[in-house]
Design a protein around this motif. Structure first.
Motif, PDB file in Angstrom:
ATOM      1  N   GLY B  83      52.181  42.482  33.657  1.00  9.16           N
ATOM      2  CA  GLY B  83      52.518  40.962  33.834  1.00  9.16           C
ATOM      3  C   GLY B  83      52.573  40.268  32.578  1.00  9.16           C
ATOM      4  O   GLY B  83      52.853  39.075  32.783  1.00  9.16           O
ATOM      5  N   LEU B  84      52.192  40.828  31.471  1.00 13.08           N
ATOM      6  CA  LEU B  84      52.435  40.031  30.133  1.00 13.08           C
ATOM      7  C   LEU B  84      53.569  39.192  29.911  1.00 13.08           C
ATOM      8  O   LEU B  84      53.498  38.188  29.241  1.00 13.08           O
ATOM      9  CB  LEU B  84      52.062  41.212  29.001  1.00 13.08           C
TER      10      LEU B  84
ATOM     11  N   GLN D  69      40.650  40.529  35.597  1.00 17.50           N
ATOM     12  CA  GLN D  69      41.005  41.962  36.055  1.00 17.50           C
ATOM     13  C   GLN D  69      40.560  42.065  37.537  1.00 17.50           C
ATOM     14  O   GLN D  69      41.308  42.808  38.293  1.00 17.50           O
ATOM     15  CB  GLN D  69      40.378  43.050  35.114  1.00 17.50           C
ATOM     16  N   ALA D  70      39.520  41.455  37.771  1.00 14.45           N
ATOM     17  CA  ALA D  70      39.009  41.238  39.502  1.00 14.45           C
ATOM     18  C   ALA D  70      40.202  40.875  40.233  1.00 14.45           C
ATOM     19  O   ALA D  70      40.147  41.102  41.478  1.00 14.45           O
ATOM     20  CB  ALA D  70      37.928  40.732  39.552  1.00 14.45           C
ATOM     21  N   SER D  75      45.708  40.611  43.951  1.00 14.39           N
ATOM     22  CA  SER D  75      47.186  39.997  43.887  1.00 14.39           C
ATOM     23  C   SER D  75      48.256  41.051  43.637  1.00 14.39           C
ATOM     24  O   SER D  75      49.328  40.829  43.558  1.00 14.39           O
ATOM     25  CB  SER D  75      47.058  39.059  42.432  1.00 14.39           C
ATOM     26  N   LYS D  76      47.805  42.464  43.299  1.00  7.81           N
ATOM     27  CA  LYS D  76      48.709  43.454  43.192  1.00  7.81           C
ATOM     28  C   LYS D  76      49.815  43.479  44.307  1.00  7.81           C
ATOM     29  O   LYS D  76      49.605  43.335  45.468  1.00  7.81           O
ATOM     30  CB  LYS D  76      48.149  44.551  42.481  1.00  7.81           C
ATOM     31  N   PRO D  77      50.823  44.318  43.952  1.00  7.29           N
ATOM     32  CA  PRO D  77      51.878  44.444  44.973  1.00  7.29           C
ATOM     33  C   PRO D  77      51.098  45.461  46.290  1.00  7.29           C
ATOM     34  O   PRO D  77      50.236  46.076  45.894  1.00  7.29           O
ATOM     35  CB  PRO D  77      52.761  45.533  44.470  1.00  7.29           C
ATOM     36  N   GLU D  78      51.403  45.126  47.348  1.00  9.23           N
ATOM     37  CA  GLU D  78      50.672  45.733  48.629  1.00  9.23           C
ATOM     38  C   GLU D  78      49.259  45.099  48.978  1.00  9.23           C
ATOM     39  O   GLU D  78      48.817  45.289  50.310  1.00  9.23           O
ATOM     40  CB  GLU D  78      50.567  47.077  48.751  1.00  9.23           C
ATOM     41  N   LEU D  91      49.167  33.120  36.237  1.00  6.33           N
ATOM     42  CA  LEU D  91      47.669  33.851  35.952  1.00  6.33           C
ATOM     43  C   LEU D  91      48.120  35.085  34.979  1.00  6.33           C
ATOM     44  O   LEU D  91      49.024  35.755  34.921  1.00  6.33           O
ATOM     45  CB  LEU D  91      47.010  34.245  36.987  1.00  6.33           C
ATOM     46  N   VAL D  92      46.881  35.457  34.373  1.00  3.44           N
ATOM     47  CA  VAL D  92      46.869  36.695  33.439  1.00  3.44           C
ATOM     48  C   VAL D  92      45.924  37.413  34.163  1.00  3.44           C
ATOM     49  O   VAL D  92      44.597  37.050  34.768  1.00  3.44           O
ATOM     50  CB  VAL D  92      46.737  36.558  32.135  1.00  3.44           C
ATOM     51  N   THR D  93      46.295  38.713  34.640  1.00  2.00           N
ATOM     52  CA  THR D  93      45.438  39.378  35.576  1.00  2.00           C
ATOM     53  C   THR D  93      44.886  40.809  34.986  1.00  2.00           C
ATOM     54  O   THR D  93      44.525  41.784  35.859  1.00  2.00           O
ATOM     55  CB  THR D  93      45.899  39.736  37.010  1.00  2.00           C
TER      56      THR D  93
END
Lengths: 134, 134, 134, 134
Positions: B83-84, D69-70, D75-78, D91-93
């Motif tokens: 996502g960068l 990272q949490a 938020s990721k696909p699926e 956002l940065v994840t």
């Protein structure tokens, strides 16, 4: 007739030659009739701020098909279209933007210059336009 | 050492020559080390959409000091920096952006190309960079 | 010569010391010559609004290589470049932004201060710049 | 309890010391509980692109009160909140953003780091947070 890259580049090069002659470091840009950039040069020593100003001058001349300073006559306070400069993402209404037109009057694009005193920008822009043989 | 207009223009002209040779109409741009445009050319027939793509490729290479496609290796789904590409106003992470560095490794700017197939954009960009003699 | 973090931090710290001395809570920022932030401090009690003002002051001084209040002389109503402040995403044209230059005159960046009366912001900014030994 | 400038600066300095130790040039930022910057440092050699990434990491941790990272887990696909990363201006994840909380669990702000591999950014951020004695 549409503006070609070679025409646009010739306008920029002629304007740059004038800028060198009078000792000004400028950004010079030519947009096409849709307001999209064809050729851009930022001379060494030109303010970083000159990029956006030159782009907005040229865009202003494309959008209203006249020299930038002519727009000020009707956009200034008390004039009929006061505040017009805040439309279209921001216009620049002092000299340095000149529309490029065919001999028949069709809009082909515009040239914008920023970097010196306003009268210098105008002289540079006029030299650029004079070199465009449409 | 900083990038001069003459250097930037030479990179653009060499890239343009390669584009002509392979029959591609492209936008070619050189930014300085702060991400500000020095020289830009949009060849006749290049998609209007190529302007922003070329600009973002060059910007991406300035921002992370590497070729655009190299960023994909760590920004793609499942990679560490997934996502960068949505940071910094939008990165482009396929080929066509190449950083310009001095022989000592200092970042001087970047060249970006858009207009053809991605492999063609890369070939054009590489020809441009090869002509830059820093 | 380029602006290092240690230089930038020294400028910010010196400005902050002056702000404490005169009892003003300010945001103080140093940008590099490309307009990118190197060091920023928001003192306790500084208005939230001071962040953007300090950033825009410093950016304005990078973009036009002069103190912010000097730009007002030609951007104000009736002046030759009237409306210039609406370019480049918005300039700030009152005091508090000062360009940082090498002894040879090369632009290294700029310092911006916001938080007090404008004369106070200027005094803080001047104290910061005075502490920068380039 | 609110985050003071001295706390914020101490977090940044500790993170910077860790970055030096492991040989990474990073941008390090501390935001307050409203998401507004208190202290920022861009180390010499850090990519220009690291500024926005560090800011967005810290902002993300303020906005959702957890490590960056949490957020990826949901938020990721699926996952249930797929696409959440495109809200709030982006956002940065991935790792490198950590919320700062009082011993009682109140959100005080967040620290964000960008410049190295993601695991390195996390190590730098953790060192910064460890030095904050709330």
């Amino acid at each position: 007739m549409t503006l070609t890259y070679d025409m646009a580049r010739a306008c920029v090069a002629a304007a740059m030659a004038k800028a060198f002659e009078i000792g000004i470091a400028a950004t010079i840009v030519v947009l096409d009739g849709g307001g999209h950039v064809k050729s851009l040069a930022r001379m060494d020593g030109a303010w970083l701020g000159s990029i956006d100003v030159a782009m907005k001058k040229a865009k202003t001349s494309v959008l209203f098909e006249m020299e930038t300073q002519a727009i000020w006559e009707f956009s200034k306070p008390e004039a009929q279209a006061h505040g017009l400069e805040s439309t279209n993402g921001g216009l620049v209404t002092f000299a340095g933007g000149i529309p490029l037109k065919s001999s028949g009057g069709t809009l082909l694009g515009a040239l914008g210059v920023s970097g010196g005193q306003v009268a210098q920008d105008l002289a540079i822009a006029e030299a650029g336009v004079a070199a465009c043989n449409f």
